[in-house]
Design a protein around this motif. Structure first.
Motif, PDB file in Angstrom:
ATOM      1  N   ILE A   1       0.677  -1.141   0.098  1.00 43.50           N
ATOM      2  CA  ILE A   1       0.070   0.023  -0.016  1.00 43.50           C
ATOM      3  C   ILE A   1       0.775   1.303  -0.074  1.00 43.50           C
ATOM      4  CG2 ILE A   1      -1.591   1.358   1.369  1.00 43.50           C
ATOM      5  CD1 ILE A   1      -2.726  -1.386   2.315  1.00 43.50           C
ATOM      6  N   GLY A   2       0.698   2.073  -0.910  1.00 42.22           N
ATOM      7  CA  GLY A   2       1.396   3.383  -1.006  1.00 42.22           C
ATOM      8  C   GLY A   2       0.643   4.516  -1.048  1.00 42.22           C
ATOM      9  N   CYS A   3      -0.629   4.389  -1.149  1.00 45.42           N
ATOM     10  CA  CYS A   3      -1.454   5.706  -1.329  1.00 45.42           C
ATOM     11  C   CYS A   3      -2.889   5.456  -1.017  1.00 45.42           C
ATOM     12  CB  CYS A   3      -1.401   6.196  -2.612  1.00 45.42           C
ATOM     13  SG  CYS A   3      -1.856   5.475  -4.053  1.00 45.42           S
TER      14      CYS A   3
ATOM     15  N   GLY B   1      -5.091   5.285  -5.797  1.00 46.10           N
ATOM     16  CA  GLY B   1      -4.732   5.215  -7.208  1.00 46.10           C
ATOM     17  C   GLY B   1      -3.731   5.594  -7.860  1.00 46.10           C
TER      18      GLY B   1
ATOM     19  N   CYS C   1      -6.243  -1.099  -4.952  1.00 41.89           N
ATOM     20  CA  CYS C   1      -6.688   0.095  -4.106  1.00 41.89           C
ATOM     21  C   CYS C   1      -7.969   0.651  -4.281  1.00 41.89           C
ATOM     22  CB  CYS C   1      -5.784   1.101  -3.422  1.00 41.89           C
ATOM     23  SG  CYS C   1      -5.232   1.999  -4.607  1.00 41.89           S
TER      24      CYS C   1
END
Ligand code: FES
Ligand code: FES
Lengths: 801, 161
Positions: free
Chosen positions: B38-40, B43, B60
């Motif tokens: 998970i980075g954000c 999207g 996500c």
């Protein structure tokens, strides 16, 4: 360039030649990263862990009148709701990394706001729930009454004596001022052939690693021990912080940092959440996790500065005077050390140039914006941009080629060590050589020709920049003050274990350390395991900051390994019936020097020491475990005759060339070509160093062109997504051509200098210079970074940028 | 609200109760496929890239319940020749530093090379433009994908001759 690894350290170097140092050995455990098997902090959250979500202040400055948590406490899934008052009963305030006496007012920083909030986004209430979504949902049920106070949201006004203060109990917003002097600037300016003035305003920027922060605390009530796992580049300082905030002895705390998804300074010690999860876990006797959201990650503020500079030169291009005033808006003061970046900027002037008369005045102002957190560049980048813009401006005024002006003013190769006006002692360099080398890498003639074509040349700009990036920060009074420690152990089967205080942000420094140690023993790096980021296993040290990993941690490892090698040599010499001073460690064997047939396997000597400690190995000192600390020979904390100290031991530098194309209709900039020559002394792993450098250049291009944190007039951060804080994407960047030079640091036993941070400031400066070049006469007025389209359009319209 | 949920994850049938608000990336990670990151959650970064029914997706942006019954493949389940070649090329070309973006990058590269075995540099840069990497500056990632494509073509060539 040949360079003895022996440097200034004592001890035999046999076995260290022709080894692994200087080879692009593949990153240790590389397969785990490409198969999804590497564990990052959030991957370690076990079932049954509680999640904490933080209600943050919507006001930049206010008093908290009342907090009503009754409804939120009853919300589905909620286990606990904790306010500042609650936290205050359970903890002490967080210690600041810099001694409290340095501040012009009290600096109690609580992990949740107590009474007063001082920035939008400050944690106020912690909601703990079985699920993240439950914790988040319950926040809307909390009612808070505030008494609003006047915020300080602009540094210039904030610095004035009539300004309201960003913290009620402070009588001023000026945290710190510095005056750096060398020679007589006033006299030199008035005697100069020409003088140019300019200004440069830097917007706020942030590190934005792909992995946001995450902490998981687990209090074991039976043993009375706390384990904190998470995104921490400074595990030992974090343990120190927790020990004080939680009033627990250090022996009751274990801090573990698993693989890190990048940090670039963000994950240094001092975030309130480190304490919040820990105290909640102890209080609730359950594991508690904090997962930072991307919007919260953008609260990490940094870099906002205004510079007003003046530069004076003789008619022949010799620069004789430079003056700068820098005012930094460091936001609110938190427990972390991010705002120290504002201290560093003025110390870097006048970078690679030999200028006799220099005056730098700096003012660090606290406001009610979010606190600064560390970010790559650490304040040095802005100094480099200002210096390089000043050199361009004076060249234009003189009507001379800016490269020629640079050449005339570079510190000569024979001029080292070189004292900067701030007291920093530049170890070594070959600036002119680097400029020559860049000439071979960058096709300036092709681009000049293109620029000269009537149609094709529209909007093309070529920019050059030097950068000097001091590394290895070792600040007096700071925890710690800049040393690193490694423990090397030889196990009975001959495997080598290194436990080091330096941590890896994902850069691969563990691989470099394994190469260094492997060479000492003449072994393959695969035989060396490197353990980092666990306070129960690794010795005390600062962790990973300021590109210190190899120049401190690597040296400490080599010193310990050499001690061990001397012990093994004694046993090997007995077995081979030879002189211990003649033992050579190569390719897994120990041989008598010059007599390769008289040899034995490395592990045989080690096993003999373990099994024959009373006979064959009775003269060998035990255990086969040595811990050594490395403290730099080029750090000086006692003031010199000008009253200055020197907190950076190592001075990598680079010279960059960039070509941009500016679309004069839209103000958009594309980067067409890029080349740079980089010198960080002896390189242990060229592949990894080059990767770091290219990453830093990419980040510098982003910071020069697109990346800016925007704050609304109410002090809130407007750029909360990767859509509004724009990082470079694959289609935004060209390939980079990188050349390397090697001027070993004479102060470092391995000749290494810091690597990893440099590339950033030079790229920002080269891009700024290229844009100014593209805009011609208008470009001279460039006074704002990042150079976003609106900044460029303003310049083209002749408005004030 | 919880819902009963079933997917095939990396070839194995998984049944579990999930929060109906949960995103596919969250459920996939809770089911043990931690290689998807998970980075954000908005999207923008592509760290959560995986395959749903053979099509690349930013997970996500997918509500988990909407993926019920489908076949999901993450980096952990990507074991064909293309995946393996890409993985070794990422190692050989220093195509990663911290590795956080890497699983997403490789998932995108797998989809690219399946559709286009001989991508140009521009095509590679385009394909990964929805994925952010903060460490490398992309050049070494692009090189890794190109070299994997070369190696795969070399193999096909060997087989055909
Ligand atoms: S987490 Fe899905 S795109 Fe960033
Ligand atoms: S390797 Fe760190 S984000 Fe790409």
């Amino acid at each position: 360039m040949p360079h003895s690894l022996e440097g200034s350290a004592k001890g035999p170097v046999s076995g260290e030649r022709g080894g692994w140092v200087g080879k692009s050995v593949r990153k240790k455990d590389a397969h785990r990263f490409v198969t999804g098997a590497a564990d990052y902090a959030a991957d370690l959250i076990r079932p049954g862990t509680l999640y904490v979500s933080l209600l943050r202040s919507p006001h930049p400055h206010a008093l908290i009148r009342e907090i009503d948590i009754a409804q939120a406490s009853r919300a589905p899934g909620v286990v606990a709701v904790m306010t500042g008052a609650g936290i205050r009963a359970l903890t002490r305030s967080m210690p600041t990394r810099v001694p409290r006496e340095r501040f012009p007012g009290p600096t109690d920083v609580w992990c949740l706001a107590v009474e007063e909030v001082i920035y939008v986004g400050q944690p106020m209430v912690a909601v703990v729930a079985e699920r993240q979504a439950d914790a988040e949902a319950a926040k809307s049920l909390i009612r808070i009454e505030y008494e609003l106070l006047d915020p300080v949201l602009e540094a210039q006004a904030g610095a004035e004596s009539i300004s309201p203060t960003a913290r009620r109990e402070w009588s001023t917003n000026v945290v710190f001022q510095d005056k750096i002097r060398q020679g007589d600037v006033d006299a030199a300016m008035s005697g100069a052939h020409c003088v140019v003035s300019g200004s440069m305003r830097f917007g706020s920027g942030t590190s934005a690693p792909m992995e946001c922060r995450c902490y998981v605390a687990d209090w074991n009530a039976r043993s009375g021990r706390l384990t904190l796992e998470g995104t921490m580049q400074q595990p030992h300082p974090t343990r120190w912080l927790l020990s004080q905030a939680l009033d627990l002895p250090e022996t009751s705390i274990r801090v573990v940092a698993p693989s890190m998804g990048g940090t670039f300074g963000l994950k240094m010690v001092g975030h309130p959440e480190e304490v919040i999860v820990s105290v909640l876990s102890r209080h609730l006797e359950r594991p508690v996790a904090f997962l930072e959201g991307r919007d919260e990650c953008f609260l990490a503020n940094a870099r906002e500065q205004l510079h007003e500079f003046q530069i004076g030169a003789q008619a022949d291009g010799k620069i004789i005077a430079f003056r700068d005033f820098v005012r930094a808006d460091v936001g609110a003061i938190g427990a972390g050390g991010g705002w120290l970046m504002a201290f560093v900027t003025p110390t870097v002037f006048p970078t690679v140039y030999d200028i006799p008369n220099v005056a730098v005045d700096s003012q660090v102002v606290t406001t009610n914006k979010p606190p600064w957190q560390g970010v790559r560049g650490y304040g040095k980048e802005t100094a480099n941009v200002v210096m390089e813009r000043a050199v361009e401006l004076i060249s234009a005024e003189l009507g001379m080629d800016p490269l020629e002006v640079r050449r005339r003013n570079l510190v000569p190769g024979s001029g080292f060590p070189h004292r900067l006006p701030s007291g920093l002692n530049v170890d070594s360099g070959d600036y002119e050589g680097a400029l020559d080398q860049l000439g071979g890498l960058f096709e300036s003639e092709r681009w000049m020709a293109r620029k000269a074509t009537p149609n094709g040349g529209r909007g093309i700009g070529i920019g050059y920049a030097f950068e000097l990036t001091p590394e290895g920060a070792s600040f007096p009074g700071s925890m710690p003050s800049g040393f690193e420690t490694s423990m090397v152990t030889l196990d009975p089967t001959g495997t080598v274990r290194v436990a080091t205080s330096v941590t890896s942000p994902g850069s691969g420094n563990e691989t470099g350390i394994a190469q260094l140690v492997a060479d000492v023993f003449g072994l393959h790096p695969d035989r060396v395991t490197v353990t980092q980021g666990d306070t129960d296993i690794t010795p005390f040290g600062g962790g990973n900051t300021s590109s210190r990993s190899l120049m401190f941690g690597g040296v400490a490892s080599v010193l310990a390994a050499r001690d061990l090698r001397d012990r093994i040599a004694i046993c090997a010499a007995t077995l081979l019936q030879a002189d211990p001073g003649k033992m050579e460690f190569t390719r897994g064997k120990i041989a008598v020097s010059g007599e390769p047939d008289r040899s034995l396997a490395f592990e045989q000597a080690v096993a003999t020491i373990y099994t024959q400690a009373y006979s064959t190995a009775k003269d060998v000192e035990l255990p086969l475990q040595v811990t050594r600390t490395y403290r730099s020979g080029n750090v000086r904390h006692t003031p010199d005759e000008w009253g200055r100290i020197s907190s950076y031991p190592s001075f990598p530098y680079a010279v960059h060339a960039a070509v941009v194309e500016v679309d004069t209709q839209t103000g958009c900039v594309s980067v067409l070509d890029y080349a740079a020559v980089h010198d960080c002394g002896v390189v242990v792993n060229p592949g990894l160093v080059e990767g770091q450098f290219k990453g830093a250049v990419a980040m510098g291009i982003g910071a020069a062109l697109w990346e800016e944190l925007l704050h609304d007039i109410d002090g809130s951060t407007r750029t909360t997504r990767l859509k509004s804080y724009v990082l470079p994407r694959s289609t935004d960047l060209p390939n980079f051509r990188i050349g390397h030079r090697c001027t070993p640091s004479p102060f470092n036993p391995l000749g290494v200098k810091g690597a990893g941070e440099s590339g950033f400031g030079g790229a920002m400066a080269a891009i700024a210079n290229a844009i100014a070049d593209a805009l011609g006469e208008q470009g001279r007025k460039l006074a704002r970074i990042p150079c976003k389209p609106e900044v460029i359009l303003d310049l083209l319209e002749g408005g004030q940028p | 609200m919880t819902e009963h949920f079933q997917i095939t994850l990396n070839g194995k049938l998984v049944e579990t109760d999930i929060d109906s608000r949960a995103l596919l990336i969250e459920v996939v990670r809770d089911c043990g496929a931690k290689g998807a990151h998970i980075g954000c959650l908005t999207g923008d970064c592509g760290a959560c890239s995986l395959e749903v029914d053979g099509r690349l997706a930013k997970s996500c942006l997918v509500l988990a319940v909407s993926a019920a019954g489908r076949e999901v493949v993450t980096i952990e389940g990507s074991r064909d020749a293309i995946a393996r070649e890409l993985q070794s090329a990422f190692v050989a070309c220093n195509g990663f530093q911290c590795g956080y973006c890497t699983s997403g990058m490789i998932m995108v590269a797998i989809a690219l090379l399946r559709a286009n075995p001989s991508p140009t540099e521009a095509e590679i840069r385009n394909a990964i433009s929805g994925n952010l990497c903060r460490c490398t500056g992309y050049e070494d990632i692009v090189r890794a994908i190109a070299s994997a494509a070369d190696a795969l073509r070399g193999r096909t060539f060997e087989r055909n001759t």
